[in-house]
Design a protein around this motif. Structure first.
Motif, PDB file in Angstrom:
ATOM      1  N   THR A   1       5.184  14.719 -10.684  1.00 51.53           N
ATOM      2  CA  THR A   1       6.009  14.805 -11.903  1.00 51.53           C
ATOM      3  C   THR A   1       5.168  14.955 -13.168  1.00 51.53           C
ATOM      4  N   GLY A   2       3.868  15.099 -13.012  1.00 50.99           N
ATOM      5  CA  GLY A   2       3.013  15.256 -14.184  1.00 50.99           C
ATOM      6  C   GLY A   2       2.923  14.016 -15.047  1.00 50.99           C
ATOM      7  N   GLY A   3       3.036  12.848 -14.428  1.00 52.04           N
ATOM      8  CA  GLY A   3       2.918  11.585 -15.156  1.00 52.04           C
ATOM      9  C   GLY A   3       4.233  10.995 -15.608  1.00 52.04           C
TER      10      GLY A   3
ATOM     11  N   ILE B   1       0.834  -1.201   0.000  1.00 53.67           N
ATOM     12  CA  ILE B   1       0.000   0.000   0.000  1.00 53.67           C
ATOM     13  C   ILE B   1       0.869   1.252   0.000  1.00 53.67           C
ATOM     14  N   ALA B   2       1.943   1.226   0.829  1.00 61.40           N
ATOM     15  CA  ALA B   2       2.859   2.371   0.895  1.00 61.40           C
ATOM     16  C   ALA B   2       3.555   2.584  -0.444  1.00 61.40           C
ATOM     17  N   LEU B   3       3.953   1.483  -1.100  1.00 62.95           N
ATOM     18  CA  LEU B   3       4.623   1.577  -2.401  1.00 62.95           C
ATOM     19  C   LEU B   3       3.696   2.194  -3.443  1.00 62.95           C
ATOM     20  N   VAL B   4       2.461   1.722  -3.473  1.00 57.34           N
ATOM     21  CA  VAL B   4       1.481   2.276  -4.421  1.00 57.34           C
ATOM     22  C   VAL B   4       1.258   3.766  -4.150  1.00 57.34           C
ATOM     23  N   ALA B   5       1.184   4.125  -2.857  1.00 58.03           N
ATOM     24  CA  ALA B   5       0.983   5.532  -2.487  1.00 58.03           C
ATOM     25  C   ALA B   5       2.156   6.394  -2.969  1.00 58.03           C
ATOM     26  N   ILE B   6       3.380   5.875  -2.797  1.00 57.94           N
ATOM     27  CA  ILE B   6       4.573   6.606  -3.246  1.00 57.94           C
ATOM     28  C   ILE B   6       4.518   6.819  -4.763  1.00 57.94           C
ATOM     29  N   TRP B   7       4.147   5.773  -5.494  1.00 59.35           N
ATOM     30  CA  TRP B   7       4.066   5.873  -6.953  1.00 59.35           C
ATOM     31  C   TRP B   7       3.018   6.897  -7.373  1.00 59.35           C
ATOM     32  N   ILE B   8       1.874   6.895  -6.698  1.00 61.68           N
ATOM     33  CA  ILE B   8       0.807   7.847  -7.042  1.00 61.68           C
ATOM     34  C   ILE B   8       1.263   9.283  -6.781  1.00 61.68           C
ATOM     35  N   ILE B   9       1.899   9.488  -5.620  1.00 59.75           N
ATOM     36  CA  ILE B   9       2.360  10.836  -5.261  1.00 59.75           C
ATOM     37  C   ILE B   9       3.370  11.359  -6.279  1.00 59.75           C
ATOM     38  N   PHE B  10       4.372  10.532  -6.615  1.00 63.42           N
ATOM     39  CA  PHE B  10       5.397  10.965  -7.574  1.00 63.42           C
ATOM     40  C   PHE B  10       4.803  11.153  -8.974  1.00 63.42           C
ATOM     41  N   THR B  11       3.831  10.320  -9.322  1.00 67.62           N
ATOM     42  CA  THR B  11       3.195  10.468 -10.634  1.00 67.62           C
ATOM     43  C   THR B  11       2.481  11.811 -10.747  1.00 67.62           C
TER      44      THR B  11
ATOM     45  N   GLY C   1      10.833  -3.689   0.077  1.00 64.48           N
ATOM     46  CA  GLY C   1      11.561  -2.598   0.728  1.00 64.48           C
ATOM     47  C   GLY C   1      12.600  -1.986  -0.189  1.00 64.48           C
ATOM     48  N   ALA C   2      13.290  -2.833  -0.958  1.00 63.70           N
ATOM     49  CA  ALA C   2      14.290  -2.327  -1.913  1.00 63.70           C
ATOM     50  C   ALA C   2      13.620  -1.508  -3.012  1.00 63.70           C
ATOM     51  N   ILE C   3      12.454  -1.942  -3.465  1.00 58.30           N
ATOM     52  CA  ILE C   3      11.731  -1.198  -4.505  1.00 58.30           C
ATOM     53  C   ILE C   3      11.232   0.135  -3.946  1.00 58.30           C
ATOM     54  N   VAL C   4      10.805   0.142  -2.671  1.00 57.12           N
ATOM     55  CA  VAL C   4      10.391   1.396  -2.026  1.00 57.12           C
ATOM     56  C   VAL C   4      11.545   2.391  -2.019  1.00 57.12           C
ATOM     57  N   MET C   5      12.735   1.924  -1.628  1.00 59.55           N
ATOM     58  CA  MET C   5      13.902   2.807  -1.590  1.00 59.55           C
ATOM     59  C   MET C   5      14.281   3.291  -2.992  1.00 59.55           C
ATOM     60  N   ALA C   6      14.235   2.368  -3.969  1.00 56.51           N
ATOM     61  CA  ALA C   6      14.544   2.760  -5.346  1.00 56.51           C
ATOM     62  C   ALA C   6      13.518   3.764  -5.867  1.00 56.51           C
ATOM     63  N   SER C   7      12.269   3.599  -5.468  1.00 60.49           N
ATOM     64  CA  SER C   7      11.213   4.530  -5.894  1.00 60.49           C
ATOM     65  C   SER C   7      11.448   5.922  -5.335  1.00 60.49           C
ATOM     66  N   LEU C   8      11.862   5.977  -4.063  1.00 65.64           N
ATOM     67  CA  LEU C   8      12.164   7.276  -3.453  1.00 65.64           C
ATOM     68  C   LEU C   8      13.335   7.949  -4.174  1.00 65.64           C
ATOM     69  N   ASP C   9      14.397   7.170  -4.434  1.00 61.33           N
ATOM     70  CA  ASP C   9      15.560   7.713  -5.157  1.00 61.33           C
ATOM     71  C   ASP C   9      15.155   8.194  -6.547  1.00 61.33           C
ATOM     72  N   ASN C  10      14.418   7.351  -7.249  1.00 61.02           N
ATOM     73  CA  ASN C  10      14.033   7.655  -8.620  1.00 61.02           C
ATOM     74  C   ASN C  10      13.123   8.876  -8.694  1.00 61.02           C
ATOM     75  N   GLY C  11      12.104   8.902  -7.838  1.00 63.22           N
ATOM     76  CA  GLY C  11      11.158  10.019  -7.856  1.00 63.22           C
ATOM     77  C   GLY C  11      11.810  11.337  -7.500  1.00 63.22           C
TER      78      GLY C  11
ATOM     79  N   ARG D   1       9.508   3.906 -19.732  1.00 60.33           N
ATOM     80  CA  ARG D   1      10.962   4.064 -19.617  1.00 60.33           C
ATOM     81  C   ARG D   1      11.392   4.209 -18.167  1.00 60.33           C
ATOM     82  N   ASN D   2      10.671   5.032 -17.396  1.00 60.61           N
ATOM     83  CA  ASN D   2      11.069   5.258 -16.012  1.00 60.61           C
ATOM     84  C   ASN D   2      10.816   4.036 -15.141  1.00 60.61           C
ATOM     85  N   ILE D   3       9.695   3.338 -15.384  1.00 60.06           N
ATOM     86  CA  ILE D   3       9.415   2.122 -14.618  1.00 60.06           C
ATOM     87  C   ILE D   3      10.492   1.078 -14.879  1.00 60.06           C
ATOM     88  N   SER D   4      10.923   0.963 -16.132  1.00 58.88           N
ATOM     89  CA  SER D   4      11.999   0.034 -16.465  1.00 58.88           C
ATOM     90  C   SER D   4      13.285   0.406 -15.731  1.00 58.88           C
TER      91      SER D   4
END
Length: 389
Positions: free
Chosen positions: A40-42, A27-37, A343-353, A48-51
């Motif tokens: 960042t305007g999508g 749930i937290a991961l999905v929330a992070i993705w929604i917030i960054f999306t 947890g690793a994907i959460v951290m990568a998402s934070l770095d990426n976003g 490309r970014n998900i890859s």
């Protein structure tokens, strides 16, 4: 008739006992993705970014798979970053300086990783030196060896096979085949798990929810393959991670060895009294951790196309953070391979976003540190509430 009645009772009981914590990180991961999306305007959710996001998470995930077993055991390993650097340097020396056959070079490097894990495990298991001290010393020793054997220079570029392992993508049709196999595996695994739970009178989901759950996971696989194929295809390192994830999830969940790891971490005295060979299990866990760190070292060197003395610095902290964020307890006995990877994907998402938003590096470190502290606080708070109840 009685068995069917028991089945219905277990299904109805489960409706009121759904463990929200199990899904909290998703749930937290999905929330992070929604917030960054949104911010960042999508741009965040482009193919490309998900890859790139999943490629970035592979390295930390590899280390987290080994680290989570160490943490479940009730130990810690601060040397994995240096093992990554050292094995990455060794594979580069074999490939660039000695022009060794790539497969042979990989096998020798993996063996070195196992031996480095054996070194740590021997001190912890047989000499009873605290793992914090042993691996802190290992962190310094292995980094020093790396500087010595590479003479402080960057070694590269790597040959074709390593560039393929680190940077290449699978053809679209291979991704589709893997997606089909993954969907079949999910369906079979859900069916087998439900059948086994019924056999031993464990609680199960109602059949309708079980079907919905299975369809949900299959749709996730389909969506994942479509997104990856819409860019360049599934990254090769990600496929290697998925294979290792399946292997180690099976080891930790479905083998005697895996159950012994949890038993030792949960209560070492009770585990010893029950006849578990704590010394042997500890040694094997550290050896597996060394193996995973060496795989991470090979992939990191392959992705960067060179080895350097700075490779893997602070990687152990990222791995530990990924495990804790994914639900592992530093007190031992609690954690999972799947949770560590999330947890690793959460951290990568934070770095990426934050990188997409051009957030300064110091703020990225602050945010990740706060997330780590919050994850531990939530874990401790939930345990206290459980005790009160």
């Amino acid at each position: 008739m009685q068995r069917e009645g028991n089945k219905n009772m277990k299904e109805s009981k489960f409706k009121f006992n759904i463990d929200v914590k199990t899904y909290m990180m998703i749930i937290a991961l999905v929330a992070i993705w929604i917030i960054f999306t949104v911010i960042t305007g999508g741009s965040f959710l482009t193919a490309r970014n998900i890859s790139n996001l999943f490629r970035q998470s592979v390295f930390t995930s590899m280390l987290a798979i080994g680290m989570v077993m160490v943490i479940i055991l009730g130990e810690i390993d601060l040397s994995v970053g240096s093992i990554v650097g050292l094995t990455g340097g060794i594979i580069a020396i074999f490939d660039v300086w000695l022009d060794m056959e790539p497969v042979l070079a990989i096998l020798i490097t993996l063996a070195v990783g196992i031996l480095l894990g054996l070194w740590n495990g021997w001190w912890v298991a047989y000499k009873k030196v605290p793992s914090f001290i042993v691996t802190l010393g290992g962190m310094l020793i292995f980094r020093g060896i790396l500087i010595g054997i590479t003479k402080g220079t960057t070694i590269g570029p790597m040959s074709g096979l390593f560039r393929y392992l680190g940077k290449d993508y699978l053809p679209d049709y291979v991704g589709i085949i893997l997606g089909i196999l993954g969907a079949i595996f999910i369906i079979f695994n859900q069916y087998k798990t439900r059948k086994d739970k019924l056999k031993y009178d464990f609680e199960i989901l109602p059949l309708k929810l079980e079907i919905v759950k299975t369809i949900f996971f299959v749709l996730l696989i389909v969506l994942f393959v479509l997104i990856m194929n819409s860019y360049h295809g599934i990254p090769v390192p990600l496929v290697l991670l998925l294979i290792l994830m399946i292997i180690f999830i099976y080891i930790t969940r479905n083998t005697v060895f895996g159950r012994h790891i949890y038993a030792i971490g949960g209560n070492k005295e009770a585990a010893q009294l029950s006849g578990i060979n704590i010394t042997k299990i500890t040694l094997l866990v550290f050896m597996l951790n060394g193996l995973m760190a060496s795989i991470g070292g090979i992939l990191l060197t392959s992705r960067l196309n060179a080895a350097s003395v700075a490779a893997g610095q602070n990687a152990e902290l990222d791995a530990i953070a990924a495990c804790v964020i994914g639900g592992a307890s530093l007190m031992g006995g609690i954690g999972s391979v799947g949770g560590a990877i999330i947890g690793a994907i959460v951290m990568a998402s934070l770095d990426n976003g934050m990188s997409l938003l051009n957030v300064p590096m110091f703020w990225q470190s602050i945010v990740k540190g706060l997330v780590l502290i919050t994850a531990v606080w939530v874990d401790i708070s939930s345990k206290k509430k459980g005790k009160v109840v």
